[in-house]
Design a protein around this motif. Structure first.
Motif, mmCIF file in Angstrom:
data_model
loop_
_atom_site.group_PDB
_atom_site.id
_atom_site.type_symbol
_atom_site.label_atom_id
_atom_site.label_comp_id
_atom_site.label_asym_id
_atom_site.label_seq_id
_atom_site.Cartn_x
_atom_site.Cartn_y
_atom_site.Cartn_z
ATOM 1 N N VAL A 148 44.448 43.131 31.108
ATOM 2 C CA VAL A 148 43.314 44.057 31.114
ATOM 3 C C VAL A 148 42.243 43.583 32.089
ATOM 4 C CG1 VAL A 148 41.444 45.038 29.726
ATOM 5 C CG2 VAL A 148 43.766 44.909 28.789
ATOM 6 N N HIS A 149 42.003 42.276 32.108
ATOM 7 C CA HIS A 149 41.003 41.734 33.035
ATOM 8 C C HIS A 149 41.419 42.005 34.481
ATOM 9 C CE1 HIS A 149 38.024 39.103 34.845
ATOM 10 N NE2 HIS A 149 39.001 38.470 35.489
ATOM 11 N N ALA A 150 42.695 41.777 34.802
ATOM 12 C CA ALA A 150 43.174 41.998 36.171
ATOM 13 C C ALA A 150 43.051 43.470 36.561
ATOM 14 C CB ALA A 150 44.624 41.537 36.294
ATOM 15 N N ALA A 151 43.425 44.374 35.649
ATOM 16 C CA ALA A 151 43.369 45.806 35.950
ATOM 17 C C ALA A 151 41.929 46.281 36.124
ATOM 18 C CB ALA A 151 44.057 46.590 34.839
ATOM 19 N N ARG A 152 41.040 45.828 35.249
ATOM 20 C CA ARG A 152 39.644 46.277 35.336
ATOM 21 C C ARG A 152 38.954 45.701 36.572
ATOM 22 N NH1 ARG A 152 36.231 46.205 29.929
ATOM 23 N NH2 ARG A 152 35.063 47.703 31.225
ATOM 24 N N ARG A 153 39.283 44.477 36.899
ATOM 25 C CA ARG A 153 38.678 43.880 38.089
ATOM 26 C C ARG A 153 39.114 44.641 39.339
ATOM 27 N NH1 ARG A 153 39.111 37.535 40.091
ATOM 28 N NH2 ARG A 153 37.710 37.773 41.871
ATOM 29 N N ARG A 154 40.387 45.027 39.386
ATOM 30 C CA ARG A 154 40.876 45.783 40.540
ATOM 31 C C ARG A 154 40.151 47.124 40.647
ATOM 32 N NH1 ARG A 154 45.382 44.970 43.585
ATOM 33 N NH2 ARG A 154 46.361 43.622 42.015
ATOM 34 N N MET A 155 39.949 47.791 39.513
ATOM 35 C CA MET A 155 39.246 49.083 39.522
ATOM 36 C C MET A 155 37.775 48.938 39.880
ATOM 37 S SD MET A 155 40.760 51.050 36.189
ATOM 38 C CE MET A 155 42.430 50.748 35.636
ATOM 39 N N THR A 156 37.263 47.711 39.813
ATOM 40 C CA THR A 156 35.849 47.458 40.118
ATOM 41 C C THR A 156 35.644 47.035 41.564
ATOM 42 O OG1 THR A 156 35.552 46.714 37.823
ATOM 43 C CG2 THR A 156 33.808 46.162 39.391
ATOM 44 N N GLU A 157 36.556 46.203 42.087
ATOM 45 C CA GLU A 157 36.311 45.552 43.370
ATOM 46 C C GLU A 157 37.220 46.016 44.508
ATOM 47 O OE1 GLU A 157 36.596 41.371 42.738
ATOM 48 O OE2 GLU A 157 34.892 41.301 41.346
ATOM 49 N N ASP A 158 38.348 46.574 44.181
ATOM 50 C CA ASP A 158 39.338 46.900 45.216
ATOM 51 C C ASP A 158 39.209 48.369 45.610
ATOM 52 O OD1 ASP A 158 41.538 47.316 46.809
ATOM 53 O OD2 ASP A 158 42.945 46.244 45.517
ATOM 54 N N PHE A 159 38.417 48.619 46.661
ATOM 55 C CA PHE A 159 38.165 50.004 47.066
ATOM 56 C C PHE A 159 39.435 50.672 47.593
ATOM 57 C CE2 PHE A 159 36.644 53.458 49.778
ATOM 58 C CZ PHE A 159 35.750 54.072 48.925
ATOM 59 N N ARG A 160 40.312 49.900 48.236
ATOM 60 C CA ARG A 160 41.577 50.460 48.700
ATOM 61 C C ARG A 160 42.392 50.991 47.520
ATOM 62 N NH1 ARG A 160 46.528 46.987 51.342
ATOM 63 N NH2 ARG A 160 47.980 48.739 51.619
ATOM 64 N N TYR A 161 42.358 50.277 46.432
ATOM 65 C CA TYR A 161 43.077 50.720 45.237
ATOM 66 C C TYR A 161 42.437 51.981 44.659
ATOM 67 C CZ TYR A 161 45.156 50.609 40.567
ATOM 68 O OH TYR A 161 45.826 50.937 39.406
ATOM 69 N N LEU A 162 41.120 52.005 44.624
ATOM 70 C CA LEU A 162 40.432 53.195 44.107
ATOM 71 C C LEU A 162 40.768 54.424 44.945
ATOM 72 C CD1 LEU A 162 36.956 51.678 43.174
ATOM 73 C CD2 LEU A 162 38.677 52.572 41.599
ATOM 74 N N GLU A 163 40.869 54.248 46.255
ATOM 75 C CA GLU A 163 41.293 55.363 47.106
ATOM 76 C C GLU A 163 42.706 55.813 46.736
ATOM 77 O OE1 GLU A 163 39.104 55.021 51.432
ATOM 78 O OE2 GLU A 163 40.865 53.759 51.074
ATOM 79 N N ALA A 164 43.577 54.841 46.457
ATOM 80 C CA ALA A 164 44.981 55.138 46.187
ATOM 81 C C ALA A 164 45.200 55.896 44.891
ATOM 82 C CB ALA A 164 45.790 53.836 46.161
ATOM 83 N N ILE A 165 44.229 55.852 43.985
ATOM 84 C CA ILE A 165 44.375 56.568 42.712
ATOM 85 C C ILE A 165 43.403 57.736 42.581
ATOM 86 C CG2 ILE A 165 45.272 54.539 41.495
ATOM 87 C CD1 ILE A 165 42.482 54.155 40.251
ATOM 88 N N THR A 166 42.724 58.067 43.690
ATOM 89 C CA THR A 166 41.699 59.110 43.616
ATOM 90 C C THR A 166 41.976 60.296 44.529
ATOM 91 O OG1 THR A 166 39.997 57.487 43.028
ATOM 92 C CG2 THR A 166 39.232 59.611 43.879
ATOM 93 N N ALA A 167 42.291 60.044 45.780
ATOM 94 C CA ALA A 167 42.399 61.126 46.767
ATOM 95 C C ALA A 167 43.660 60.967 47.612
ATOM 96 C CB ALA A 167 41.167 61.138 47.677
ATOM 97 N N SER A 168 44.246 62.118 47.998
ATOM 98 C CA SER A 168 45.483 62.115 48.788
ATOM 99 C C SER A 168 46.487 61.142 48.186
ATOM 100 C CB SER A 168 45.184 61.756 50.245
ATOM 101 O OG SER A 168 44.352 62.733 50.827
#
Length: 389
Positions: free
Chosen positions: A347-367
């Motif tokens: 859970v810590h690894a997943a939440r940290r990625r959703m907080t700090e990894d903008f490339r990941y946020l793009e990958a789950i948000t648009a296109s």
């Protein structure tokens, strides 16, 4: 953390239908992502694209529905959003002898038909004339004085007028390639509330795939993990089950060979419809892994399963389809006891990625169908699921 990671996280936007939130996050297009592959990726031989035009009486079409030679896509819920006044005015149009827009049917190799365009109109007329649980009475008519009348209350000559109404039907020949059938559907899908991609797939598919997806989204484990998403009015639950099935059956590499999500899901729908491609034993394995994934997701994330859950907030966002497909596939590989032991680290690894990894946020948000984004989010989910090992 890179400069790109420091950017502001994309806003979470929940989809809305008929004035109500749907519980599903909208997937947006990003101009920075690579352009999606066209639905038709090669020139088709025009001789293969056959659409003929015929005229049927309404009585004939209603008989075809009752005889099961014309299928109205069972479990399709969208027709229920038509208000009583809309249904009544459709009937009134027939009584006033106003021609209805053309319908589209797809014919299969056995001579049966499926409604491609006009499902809501035919469902409404069948319910009014032939009754059943969806029958209704006329309400809010503009010109005729038949308020609160059922079909049997109408004068005989008006009943005859309805039965004899001539409907223009464009019939798609079974020799037309499946991909082109989908493209035709998308081109003509211009009704009051256009169908989304999964609603189109549902109307175009056969009973077997529909039953598989229905069973998956009826599982208690799925509804526990998704806060009772089963039976979603826009069929987003079926789409998520199909996305899991597609990547479970074909794998990410197969998607990356032809990275277009709609085409990918259409191909897998066809596979599920053909027992020779996905035998019953394989379907049972699919069910088992899906059940495992749903159980594991809820064990790890509880009410935040498949939702963006960055550090520093406890707000519960809508379900994210890209998170669903990547995490559900990743979690099929683990036993519950193992995940329970490593829960805090995962859970810590997943939440940290959703907080700090903008490339990941793009990958789950648009296109989200972009090849690079698909690869990255699946790799990220697999990596985070190994946290604590």
């Amino acid at each position: 953390m890179t400069a790109a990671d420091a950017q502001e996280a994309p806003e979470v936007v929940e989809d809305v239908f008929d004035g109500k939130t749907t519980g599903i996050e909208i997937e947006r297009e990003d101009p920075a992502a690579s352009a999606p592959e066209p639905v038709i990726a090669k020139p088709w031989d025009p001789a293969q694209i056959r659409v003929s035009t015929s005229t049927f009486s309404l009585r004939n079409i209603l008989d075809m529905i009752d005889e099961a030679s014309l299928e109205l896509a069972p479990d399709f819920q969208r027709g229920k959003v038509w208000k009583p006044e809309q249904k009544s005015r459709l009937v009134e149009s027939l009584l006033l002898q106003i021609p209805l827009p053309a319908f589209y049917f797809a014919e299969d190799s056995e001579g049966r038909f499926r409604v491609v365009d006009g499902l809501q109109r035919l469902s409404t007329l069948h319910a009014f004339v032939r009754g059943g649980g969806d029958s209704f009475r006329l309400k809010g008519l503009e010109y005729l004085d038949q308020e609160n009348s059922g079909f049997g209350d109408l004068p005989v000559q008006w009943q005859r007028r309805i039965y004899n109404a001539q409907l223009v039907v464009n019939v798609i020949d079974p020799a037309t390639p499946t991909e082109v059938m989908y493209d035709i559907f998308k081109r003509i899908n211009t009704g009051g509330t256009p169908l989304n991609a999964q609603e189109i797939r549902h109307c175009m598919s056969k009973k077997r795939s529909r039953e598989i997806l229905k069973r998956m989204t009826s599982m208690p484990e799925f509804n526990t993990a998704t806060n009772n998403l089963g039976g979603h009015i826009r069929m987003n639950d079926r789409e998520m089950a199909l996305r899991f099935s597609a990547f479970w059956l074909q794998g990410v590499d197969a998607y990356l060979e032809k990275p277009a999500i709609d085409s990918f899901l259409e191909r897998v729908t066809g596979m599920l419809d053909r027992p020779e491609e996905v035998p019953d034993e394989k379907v049972e394995s699919l069910y088992a892994d899906f059940r495992t994934a749903m159980t594991n997701a809820f064990l790890l994330f509880g009410e935040y399963a498949f939702r963006k859950w960055p550090e520093g907030t406890e707000a519960r966002n809508p379900i994210n389809r890209a998170l669903f497909e990547s995490w559900s596939v990743a979690l099929t590989l683990y036993e519950a006891a193992d995940l329970e032991r490593r829960r805090e680290a995962i859970v810590h690894a997943a939440r940290r990625r959703m907080t700090e990894d903008f490339r990941y946020l793009e990958a789950i948000t648009a296109s989200t169908g972009d090849a690079r984004r698909v690869r990255y989010r699946f790799e990220a989910a697999a990596e985070d699921a190994r946290a604590g090992l």
